[in-house]
Design a protein around this motif. Structure first.
Motif, PDB file in Angstrom:
ATOM      1  N   SER A   1       0.859  -1.184   0.000  1.00 17.80           N
ATOM      2  CA  SER A   1       0.000   0.000   0.000  1.00 17.80           C
ATOM      3  C   SER A   1       0.897   1.237   0.000  1.00 17.80           C
ATOM      4  O   SER A   1       2.103   1.159   0.256  1.00 17.80           O
ATOM      5  CB  SER A   1      -0.900   0.002   1.242  1.00 17.80           C
ATOM      6  N   ALA A   2       0.307   2.384  -0.231  1.00 17.77           N
ATOM      7  CA  ALA A   2       1.067   3.641  -0.241  1.00 17.77           C
ATOM      8  C   ALA A   2       1.687   3.902   1.132  1.00 17.77           C
ATOM      9  O   ALA A   2       2.838   4.339   1.228  1.00 17.77           O
ATOM     10  CB  ALA A   2       0.167   4.796  -0.646  1.00 17.77           C
ATOM     11  N   ASP A   3       0.951   3.614   2.211  1.00 17.44           N
ATOM     12  CA  ASP A   3       1.475   3.796   3.573  1.00 17.44           C
ATOM     13  C   ASP A   3       2.640   2.843   3.842  1.00 17.44           C
ATOM     14  O   ASP A   3       3.646   3.235   4.425  1.00 17.44           O
ATOM     15  CB  ASP A   3       0.380   3.570   4.620  1.00 17.44           C
ATOM     16  N   GLU A   4       2.492   1.582   3.437  1.00 15.13           N
ATOM     17  CA  GLU A   4       3.562   0.600   3.638  1.00 15.13           C
ATOM     18  C   GLU A   4       4.812   0.989   2.862  1.00 15.13           C
ATOM     19  O   GLU A   4       5.935   0.908   3.377  1.00 15.13           O
ATOM     20  CB  GLU A   4       3.096  -0.802   3.214  1.00 15.13           C
ATOM     21  N   LEU A   5       4.629   1.428   1.642  1.00 17.03           N
ATOM     22  CA  LEU A   5       5.751   1.844   0.811  1.00 17.03           C
ATOM     23  C   LEU A   5       6.451   3.074   1.406  1.00 17.03           C
ATOM     24  O   LEU A   5       7.685   3.141   1.434  1.00 17.03           O
ATOM     25  CB  LEU A   5       5.258   2.144  -0.607  1.00 17.03           C
ATOM     26  N   ALA A   6       5.678   4.017   1.908  1.00 17.79           N
ATOM     27  CA  ALA A   6       6.249   5.213   2.539  1.00 17.79           C
ATOM     28  C   ALA A   6       7.055   4.835   3.784  1.00 17.79           C
ATOM     29  O   ALA A   6       8.153   5.361   4.013  1.00 17.79           O
ATOM     30  CB  ALA A   6       5.153   6.207   2.900  1.00 17.79           C
ATOM     31  N   THR A   7       6.537   3.902   4.570  1.00 13.70           N
ATOM     32  CA  THR A   7       7.244   3.441   5.768  1.00 13.70           C
ATOM     33  C   THR A   7       8.552   2.764   5.395  1.00 13.70           C
ATOM     34  O   THR A   7       9.598   3.033   5.997  1.00 13.70           O
ATOM     35  CB  THR A   7       6.352   2.473   6.586  1.00 13.70           C
TER      36      THR A   7
END
Length: 188
Positions: free
Chosen positions: A59-65
């Motif tokens: 997800s976008a959040d997982e990728l950002a993390t």
């Protein structure tokens, strides 16, 4: 030194994640060495043991993390060996950025400061400036003191390595006034 520092916790959890293999006793070893992080270690071991669907995109959040943590890991490139061979200027620049006197940088470079007397906040700031983890910086500072080659060359009498002293003593000898000294030694 406070063991529950966020940076120290990150270092412990990062080392655990790199070593972890289910059923090898790594979790038990870390739990016995770092009981203060037992909840985080158990949670991380569960996460690392969890089956993942490799076909599902992040997800976008997982990728950002992941990106944030990778940048943080890439930034911390200093090793114990690189600190051992680093020029004194690296340490003096780090203490300038930490609003400490130059004498503190030289004392740190020569490992004349007892690491346990350095406030965690300062240790974390110095580690960040040196692009090292707190664990690597602490390991470096825990080594026996040494006399810098430049100082040895300037002296007609061969200097010997000094004994380790408290961080407070280094700051006092650098001439800090009581208000500044109190501010620097405050661990908040």
């Amino acid at each position: 030194m406070a063991e529950n520092s966020p940076t120290i916790r990150e270092d412990v959890l990062g080392a655990f994640a790199m070593e972890f293999e289910s059923g090898t006793g790594v979790l038990e070893r870390y739990l016995s060495q770092y009981p203060e992080y037992s909840l985080q270690l158990v949670d991380l071991s569960r996460e690392l043991s969890r089956e993942i669907d490799e076909d599902r995109p992040l997800s976008a959040d997982e990728l950002a993390t992941v990106n944030t943590r990778m940048r943080r890991l890439q930034k911390r490139v200093a090793t114990l060996q690189s600190l051992l061979t680093a020029p004194a200027k690296i340490f003096t620049d780090a203490v300038k950025a930490s609003a400490l006197p130059i004498q503190a940088g030289l004392a740190l470079r020569e490992r004349r400061v007892e690491v346990s007397t350095i406030p965690v906040r300062i240790l974390e700031t110095l580690a960040e400036e040196l692009q090292a983890s707190v664990a690597v910086l602490s390991s470096y500072l825990a080594l026996p003191p040494h006399v810098s080659q430049l100082r040895a060359n300037k002296s007609s009498i061969k200097p010997t390595a000094a004994e380790k002293v408290s961080f407070e003593r280094i700051l006092r000898e650098a001439g800090l006034d009581e208000a500044t000294l109190s501010k620097q030694l405050n661990n908040d």
